[in-house]
Scaffold this active site. Sequence first.
Site, PDB file in Angstrom:
ATOM      1  N   ASN A 136     -38.490  96.688  63.191  1.00  0.00           N
ATOM      2  CA  ASN A 136     -38.606  98.035  62.639  1.00  0.00           C
ATOM      3  C   ASN A 136     -39.059  97.893  61.185  1.00  0.00           C
ATOM      4  O   ASN A 136     -38.280  97.486  60.341  1.00  0.00           O
ATOM      5  CB  ASN A 136     -37.242  98.736  62.734  1.00  0.00           C
ATOM      6  CG  ASN A 136     -37.228 100.061  62.001  1.00  0.00           C
ATOM      7  OD1 ASN A 136     -38.266 100.626  61.665  1.00  0.00           O
ATOM      8  ND2 ASN A 136     -36.020 100.570  61.747  1.00  0.00           N
ATOM      9  N   GLU A 154     -30.937 105.818  59.432  1.00  0.00           N
ATOM     10  CA  GLU A 154     -31.579 106.359  58.225  1.00  0.00           C
ATOM     11  C   GLU A 154     -32.095 107.772  58.491  1.00  0.00           C
ATOM     12  O   GLU A 154     -32.091 108.634  57.601  1.00  0.00           O
ATOM     13  CB  GLU A 154     -32.704 105.416  57.759  1.00  0.00           C
ATOM     14  CG  GLU A 154     -32.115 104.170  57.098  1.00  0.00           C
ATOM     15  CD  GLU A 154     -32.965 102.911  57.216  1.00  0.00           C
ATOM     16  OE1 GLU A 154     -34.156 103.002  57.550  1.00  0.00           O
ATOM     17  OE2 GLU A 154     -32.417 101.819  56.965  1.00  0.00           O
ATOM     18  N   GLU A 201     -26.314  99.765  65.885  1.00  0.00           N
ATOM     19  CA  GLU A 201     -26.547  99.355  64.499  1.00  0.00           C
ATOM     20  C   GLU A 201     -25.440  99.911  63.611  1.00  0.00           C
ATOM     21  O   GLU A 201     -25.517 101.064  63.163  1.00  0.00           O
ATOM     22  CB  GLU A 201     -27.902  99.883  64.014  1.00  0.00           C
ATOM     23  CG  GLU A 201     -29.069  99.390  64.830  1.00  0.00           C
ATOM     24  CD  GLU A 201     -30.371  99.453  64.031  1.00  0.00           C
ATOM     25  OE1 GLU A 201     -31.014  98.405  63.887  1.00  0.00           O
ATOM     26  OE2 GLU A 201     -30.724 100.544  63.545  1.00  0.00           O
ATOM     27  N   GLY A 243     -29.437  96.504  56.230  1.00  0.00           N
ATOM     28  CA  GLY A 243     -30.031  96.262  54.921  1.00  0.00           C
ATOM     29  C   GLY A 243     -29.040  95.797  53.871  1.00  0.00           C
ATOM     30  O   GLY A 243     -29.341  95.757  52.687  1.00  0.00           O
ATOM     31  N   LYS A 303     -39.906 100.178  59.061  1.00  0.00           N
ATOM     32  CA  LYS A 303     -39.532 101.279  58.155  1.00  0.00           C
ATOM     33  C   LYS A 303     -40.750 101.692  57.328  1.00  0.00           C
ATOM     34  O   LYS A 303     -41.864 101.686  57.850  1.00  0.00           O
ATOM     35  CB  LYS A 303     -38.330 100.858  57.298  1.00  0.00           C
ATOM     36  CG  LYS A 303     -37.202 100.288  58.176  1.00  0.00           C
ATOM     37  CD  LYS A 303     -35.902 100.106  57.471  1.00  0.00           C
ATOM     38  CE  LYS A 303     -34.882  99.569  58.470  1.00  0.00           C
ATOM     39  NZ  LYS A 303     -33.542  99.441  57.903  1.00  0.00           N
ATOM     40  N   HIS A 360     -32.446 106.618  64.487  1.00  0.00           N
ATOM     41  CA  HIS A 360     -32.069 105.560  63.544  1.00  0.00           C
ATOM     42  C   HIS A 360     -31.110 106.134  62.504  1.00  0.00           C
ATOM     43  O   HIS A 360     -31.239 107.280  62.087  1.00  0.00           O
ATOM     44  CB  HIS A 360     -33.324 104.982  62.873  1.00  0.00           C
ATOM     45  CG  HIS A 360     -33.022 103.747  62.084  1.00  0.00           C
ATOM     46  ND1 HIS A 360     -32.502 103.803  60.811  1.00  0.00           N
ATOM     47  CD2 HIS A 360     -33.131 102.436  62.400  1.00  0.00           C
ATOM     48  CE1 HIS A 360     -32.309 102.565  60.376  1.00  0.00           C
ATOM     49  NE2 HIS A 360     -32.677 101.722  61.321  1.00  0.00           N
ATOM     50  N   SER A 389     -29.050  93.523  59.573  1.00  0.00           N
ATOM     51  CA  SER A 389     -29.130  92.220  58.911  1.00  0.00           C
ATOM     52  C   SER A 389     -29.286  91.043  59.882  1.00  0.00           C
ATOM     53  O   SER A 389     -28.726  89.969  59.654  1.00  0.00           O
ATOM     54  CB  SER A 389     -27.922  92.001  57.986  1.00  0.00           C
ATOM     55  OG  SER A 389     -27.891  93.010  56.990  1.00  0.00           O
TER      56      SER A 389
END
Length: 259
Positions: free
Chosen positions: A9, A97, A167, A173, A11, A95, A213
Amino acid sequence: MRRPIIAGNWKMFKTVPETRAFFDALIPEIQNVEHCDIAVAPPFTAIAAAVEEADGTRVAISAQDVHWKAEGAFTGEVSVKMLVDSGCEYTIIGHSERRQFFSETDETVDLKTRAAIAGGLNAIVCVGETLTERDAGQAAEVVRRQVTRGIGQLTSSDLSRIIVAYEPVWAIGTGRTATPEVAAEMHAEIRRILADIYGAATADGMRILYGGSVKPENISALMSKEDIDGALVGGASLDPASFASIIKYERGAGGPIGG
Ligand code: PGA
């Protein structure tokens, strides 16, 4: 036997020239890989170039998000038909985010997932708890809600096109990977949730990826867990060498895929 899948991904990273350079470096490295499916999710602007670069290789291209309507006055959005037309085979949906910063809800995840499936895409649907939720002992409850509301109303044939990505938000991250044990525990829980909704046989066939991660150093331990069927990789998917080494993770005798 569930076929593993490693998905990158990107991003909001990479221009078209950077996308081309990435594939030029990646493809020779993974030419002989047969043990897993591979997908890469570039930003919308690089999808066409990625599709071109990945043509004839084992890499499938994914979008990072999609709108549920077929078309209309929705400035800034992209439809399933547009993605299919661009050569996408997958899209990521829900996701964290998108949930945190762009008002994604379980309800929009449900709408997007159904639209994606109906339009012929495979959907990588993300779930996962925040640190506050985990610390409050609510992780399983949050994930159950996300799975039930987001992908709880599909048919068995729809489910063959669904991949769940667990996730944990606190691991994305942050460099703080969930231990393989913590991840495996939630993967087993997600499979139980799916079994409660769709029955054990269907749940057994569904792929559940871990994300947060993931790096070349931790992928093999994660993949050795029975319920972890692959990875959704953010930061470490941007570099072709590190993404290639994740794809070529070490497959132990006790792992989910054997040789
Ligand atoms: P990360 O991102 O690998 O950089 O933690 C994973 C993701 O958000 O999909």
